[in-house]
Design a protein around this motif. Structure first.
Motif, short mmCIF file in Angstrom:
data_model
loop_
_atom_site.label_atom_id
_atom_site.label_comp_id
_atom_site.label_asym_id
_atom_site.label_seq_id
_atom_site.Cartn_x
_atom_site.Cartn_y
_atom_site.Cartn_z
N GLY A 137 45.38 40.72 54.35
CA GLY A 137 45.13 39.76 53.23
C GLY A 137 45.23 40.42 51.80
O GLY A 137 44.40 41.53 51.87
N LEU A 138 45.76 39.90 50.85
CA LEU A 138 45.44 40.64 49.67
C LEU A 138 44.22 40.09 49.08
O LEU A 138 43.35 39.38 49.54
N SER A 139 43.51 40.69 48.05
CA SER A 139 42.19 40.62 47.74
C SER A 139 41.77 39.32 47.49
O SER A 139 40.58 38.75 47.71
N GLY A 140 42.67 38.62 46.53
CA GLY A 140 42.38 37.36 46.38
C GLY A 140 42.15 36.24 47.45
O GLY A 140 41.09 35.63 47.61
N HIS A 141 42.88 36.39 48.64
CA HIS A 141 42.89 35.61 49.78
C HIS A 141 41.52 36.16 50.48
O HIS A 141 40.47 35.35 50.96
N ILE A 142 41.24 37.47 50.40
CA ILE A 142 39.92 37.91 51.24
C ILE A 142 38.63 37.43 50.46
O ILE A 142 37.66 36.79 51.09
N GLN A 143 38.71 37.27 49.15
CA GLN A 143 37.67 36.87 48.46
C GLN A 143 37.29 35.39 48.90
O GLN A 143 36.30 34.69 48.99
N GLU A 144 38.35 34.55 48.87
CA GLU A 144 38.38 32.88 49.44
C GLU A 144 37.79 32.97 50.60
O GLU A 144 36.97 32.27 51.22
N TRP A 145 38.19 33.93 51.55
CA TRP A 145 37.55 33.81 52.92
C TRP A 145 36.23 34.20 53.24
O TRP A 145 35.46 33.64 53.97
N LEU A 146 35.95 35.05 52.25
CA LEU A 146 34.33 35.36 51.89
C LEU A 146 33.58 34.08 51.52
O LEU A 146 32.61 33.74 52.11
N ALA A 147 34.16 33.48 50.63
CA ALA A 147 33.38 32.34 50.03
C ALA A 147 33.15 31.38 50.98
O ALA A 147 32.03 30.79 51.02
N ASP A 148 34.13 30.77 51.84
CA ASP A 148 34.16 29.74 52.86
C ASP A 148 33.75 30.24 54.35
O ASP A 148 33.74 29.67 55.19
N GLU A 149 33.35 31.55 54.29
CA GLU A 149 32.75 32.17 55.35
C GLU A 149 33.46 32.19 56.55
O GLU A 149 33.19 32.16 57.92
N THR A 150 35.08 32.47 56.37
CA THR A 150 35.78 32.67 57.56
C THR A 150 35.63 33.99 58.05
O THR A 150 35.99 34.30 59.33
N ILE A 151 35.20 34.97 57.34
CA ILE A 151 35.10 36.37 57.75
C ILE A 151 33.83 36.81 57.20
O ILE A 151 32.89 35.96 56.67
N ASP A 152 33.39 37.75 58.10
CA ASP A 152 31.86 38.37 57.95
C ASP A 152 31.89 39.29 56.87
O ASP A 152 31.02 39.15 56.04
N PHE A 153 32.98 39.94 56.63
CA PHE A 153 32.92 40.94 55.41
C PHE A 153 34.23 41.33 55.28
O PHE A 153 35.11 41.19 56.07
N GLY A 154 34.65 41.83 54.15
CA GLY A 154 36.18 42.33 53.73
C GLY A 154 36.01 43.52 52.63
O GLY A 154 34.81 43.84 52.26
N PHE A 155 37.12 43.89 52.44
CA PHE A 155 37.51 45.04 51.21
C PHE A 155 38.33 44.35 50.32
O PHE A 155 39.31 43.61 50.48
N VAL A 156 37.91 44.68 49.02
CA VAL A 156 38.67 44.08 47.91
C VAL A 156 38.84 45.40 46.85
O VAL A 156 38.02 46.14 46.88
N TYR A 157 39.54 44.83 45.69
CA TYR A 157 39.87 46.01 44.81
C TYR A 157 39.18 45.74 43.14
O TYR A 157 39.49 46.59 42.34
#
Length: 331
Positions: A137-157
């Motif tokens: 996903g794009l960084s914006g989506h990854i930030q949302e997934w992190l916020a609602d704890e859908t994912i454990d961790f991710g990478f953003v720009y």
């Protein structure tokens, strides 16, 4: 503002255990032998505990040692402290060997290109008890997934707007102008290399992600810092669609080498280096601070970082591995 002063407890669990053994065996020599410590050391530790508590705990005599009322109370109540400490120790040891469960990771498209398959293969061989969930996903989506704890961790720009998300710099990579080979805005030199100065970049028709996403914000920030306006003719939020459009010579785009490695290898795409100055983008590992990190996710995180570091050298990605301490810095 009221500041509360915290003070370490006067009772050391080790000293309590010493006192329990002394109560059980009735003599300094027997207790010291059972504990595997020297008699003077055992006596010194008991004396130190008495001084901290300002209370007599044991009475020494030629026939042995007798605990005082305070000593017997501490030996009795202290057993629960020792039992809890043992339970915690055993649990931590078990956790240290428990590398199982599901780990969910958010990967931006360009990083997914180089890391997702090697990560899946490595995890299957080295971490068979861990189930991976890789979501692109794009960084914006990854930030949302992190916020609602859908994912454990991710990478953003870019530095997330959510202050609850902690970021760690991982990689700094050079960004290139990408085009079809017959649509390069600048003719390559005798060695096949092409460069374009930043002031000329504004004349090139571009296809880029839309503005809410951090990859686009990084490009806009770079352009603004260098006093140019980018000519964005199309906005697409799919890396594969952007690459397809560029390969058809409909527009150019700005991406790192890793994102277009396959297109370069098949001669469907070409790179033009941006100079004066070079355009560098930082990739950050991101976690939500309030989400407890499992040992499995920490192990997978280290595996991802190792793969990124290896891929930089293996594919000559014009990138630098800068894995370091967490920060809350602006990208």
């Amino acid at each position: 503002m009221i500041h509360t002063k915290f003070q370490a407890p006067a009772i050391d669990i080790k000293h309590v255990y010493y006192l329990m053994m002394l109560d059980q065996l009735g003599s300094i020599s027997k207790a010291a032998n059972a504990l595997g410590v020297a008699q003077p050391s055992l006596s010194e530790n008991i004396t130190r505990l008495e001084k901290k508590l300002n209370t007599r705990l044991a009475i020494r005599s030629p026939r042995g040692v007798t605990l005082t009322e305070a000593g017997r109370y501490l030996a009795l109540e202290g057993k629960s402290l020792v039992d809890v400490a043992d339970k915690i120790t055993n649990s931590l040891r078990q956790l240290g060997h428990d590398m199982s469960g599901t780990v969910s990771i958010g990967l931006p498209p360009s990083l997914s290109q180089i890391a997702s398959v090697p990560l899946a293969e490595t995890s299957r061989l080295e971490l068979p008890s861990i189930k991976l969930e890789l979501t692109e996903g794009l960084s914006g989506h990854i930030q949302e997934w992190l916020a609602d704890e859908t994912i454990d961790f991710g990478f953003v720009y870019a530095n997330p707007q959510n202050q609850d998300i902690q970021i760690t710099p991982v990689m700094e990579e050079e960004m290139f102008l990408v085009s079809a080979p017959d649509d390069m805005p600048v003719a390559p030199d005798a060695e096949g290399n092409a460069t374009i100065r930043v002031e000329e970049l504004g004349k090139v028709p571009l296809v880029l992600p839309s503005r809410p996403h951090s990859a686009r914000r990084a490009m806009d920030s770079f352009a603004q810092a260098n006093g140019i306006d980018l000519d964005v003719v199309v906005e697409l939020n799919s890396l594969s669609q952007i690459i397809e459009l560029v390969s058809r010579a409909s527009a150019c785009t700005i991406l790192p080498r890793a994102a277009v490695a396959n297109g370069l290898a098949s001669n469907k795409l070409a790179l033009t280096r941006i100079v004066a100055p070079t355009f560098l983008r930082t990739t950050y590992l991101a976690r939500k601070q309030t989400r407890t990190a499992s040992l499995a996710s920490m192990k997978v995180e280290q595996t991802v970082l190792n793969i990124v570091r290896e891929m930089i050298g293996k594919y000559d990605l014009d990138a630098t591995y800068i894995g370091g301490a967490p920060c809350h810095c602006d990208a």
